[in-house]
Design an enzyme around this catalytic site. Structure first.
Site, PDB file in Angstrom:
ATOM      1  NE  ARG A 315      -1.421  -9.343 -10.731  1.00  0.00           N
ATOM      2  CZ  ARG A 315      -0.973 -10.375 -10.076  1.00  0.00           C
ATOM      3  NH1 ARG A 315      -0.444 -10.248  -8.873  1.00  0.00           N
ATOM      4  NH2 ARG A 315      -1.011 -11.565 -10.608  1.00  0.00           N
ATOM      5  CB  CYS A 345     -16.819   0.449   1.985  1.00  0.00           C
ATOM      6  SG  CYS A 345     -16.357   1.999   2.743  1.00  0.00           S
TER       7      CYS A 345
END
Ligand SMILES: *Cc1c(COP(=O)(O)O)cnc(C)c1O
Length: 415
Positions: A315, A345
């Protein structure tokens, strides 16, 4: 600060009568934790507010579709709002009754419509004329009649994040309210369609109910026009969308007052009323627990690196959403201003930026609050990370309702 049902006792964070650090230590982290009592109570607020008005509350499965949560809500008497065949499968697996299921969504496939019709669901919320035609032809082949509501788009601005706003003219959802009467007239010609409902859902995370009332008034006017044309409308589905507090200064809309106001506005219209709440039933009932792995600092920034990431709770990355972050043990002195980031990453892999928070150190546990809705369901295996476990608390006991994925799970189905 945490929101109820999460609270500190003696500076240790609890939900119901369970200390969360105990769950974090024995279940491992990241782990989603939900309160069964809070979910049931939050469902009942809706159901009870309708009083003697004929109604049905369909829990929006996409907010949190864990089988145990669906089972709990089915036992409370909830119906279910689904948006895919997979969600129908979950509802039926959890003991939900098909005649208490409505099927929403703009892109239902032939296979999904067939599955829903042969399961005997209550009705479809239709979003286009071609969908009506498809449902009619499949119903004809199966020798059944399909009850439908047409989802109308009332051109009301939900004043929420653009990605979760759905009621404006250029959104993909629903049929323009000004074109709806003609669509109903054509639906009347389809032999295997019973067009007896009107539905509407303008968006999610609405903290102000005024746009919902504006939409309701527009839809009630449409019902009057449709009945004058001889379309026997019997039910009105107002969708979901009520918001929950994510930030300390946000105030949750009063569900009881809202539902009672809807009933009052609809009084005398002889309509069965339906709602499809998702977030407001499960959102505040859940949290994501995570462990602090590292602290690191650059010249300008302080970072708290935790073992949960955007693949577990997307979210913040997807909607710039805010989640309150609190320590499970509130004994550390002082605060720190830091970015809370995960191991994935991507620079977008953060839970908070420049947040003043407890000065947590490696090994400490934190809770990301208000994570019961659109949390686990949006989790992925990005970076080949197993999805987290899910735990349900009731009273002084807790149990796994989903085990943590294993590496073996991650390669299932691959050659
Ligand atoms: C997402 C959705 C809901 C639930 O919305 P919440 O904001 O979680 O209450 C209800 N109805 C439809 C059609 C939806 O798409």
């Amino acid at each position: 600060m945490p929101f109820p049902p999460f609270s500190y006792r003696d500076r240790n964070l609890y939900v119901e009568d369970v200390e969360l650090e105990q769950i974090a230590r024995s279940a491992g982290t990241p782990v989603y934790v939900y309160s069964a009592t809070a979910i049931a109570e939050r469902y009942r607020r809706y159901d009870e507010a309708f009083g003697s008005t004929p109604h049905e509350v369909f829990y929006a499965v996409k907010a949190n579709s864990n089988l145990s949560i669906l089972r709990l809500l089915a036992a409370e008497g909830a119906g279910f709002d689904i948006v895919s065949g997979g969600e129908l499968y979950r509802v039926l697996r959890a003991g939900g009754r098909p005649e208490k299921v409505v099927f929403s969504g703009v892109g239902k496939t032939r296979e999904e419509v067939e599955y829903a019709l042969s399961s005997g669901i209550h009705s479809f919320n239709c979003e286009s004329e071609s969908e009506l035609t498809l449902i009619d032809s499949i119903a004809s082949r199966l020798g059944v009649k399909a009850r439908v509501a047409i989802r109308v788009n009332p051109h009301v601005d939900a004043q929420t994040h653009p990605y979760i706003s759905t009621g404006l003219r250029d959104h993909k959802f629903g049929i323009d309210i000004t074109a709806a009467e003609d669509v109903y007239s054509r639906a009347l010609q389809l032999e295997h369609i019973v067009a007896e409902g009107v539905s509407c859902h303008i968006g999610s995370q609405l903290l102000d109910t005024a746009p919902l009332k504006e939409a309701l008034d527009a839809v009630l006017a449409l019902v009057g026009r449709l009945r004058a044309r001889g379309v026997p409308i019997r039910h009105l589905d107002l969708g979901g969308g009520l918001g929950v507090p994510y930030k300390p200064d946000q105030v949750e809309p009063d569900v009881t007052a809202h539902v009672q106001d809807v009933c009052a506005r609809c009084a005398g219209h002889d309509l069965k009323l339906m709602m499809e709440p998702g977030r407001s039933i499960v959102g505040p009932a859940g949290a994501l627990l995570s462990r602090v792995l590292y602290r690191k600092s650059t010249e300008s920034k302080e970072f708290v690196v935790v073992d949960a990431a955007m693949n577990d709770l997307i979210r913040p990355a997807l909607y710039q959403a805010y989640h309150e972050i609190v320590p499970l043990r509130a004994h550390m002195p002082g605060t720190v201003v830091a970015d809370v980031v995960g191991p994935v990453c991507e620079t977008g892999d953060f839970f908070a930026r420049d947040r003043e928070m407890a000065n947590v150190l490696p090994g400490d546990f934190i809770a990301l609050c208000t994570a019961g809705a659109y949390g686990f369901v949006l989790a992925s295996n990005y970076n080949t990370r197993p999805r987290p476990a899910e735990v349900l608390v009731e009273g002084a006991s807790w149990k796994f309702i989903r085990t943590r994925e294993t590496y073996e799970d991650l390669v299932r189905g691959e050659e």
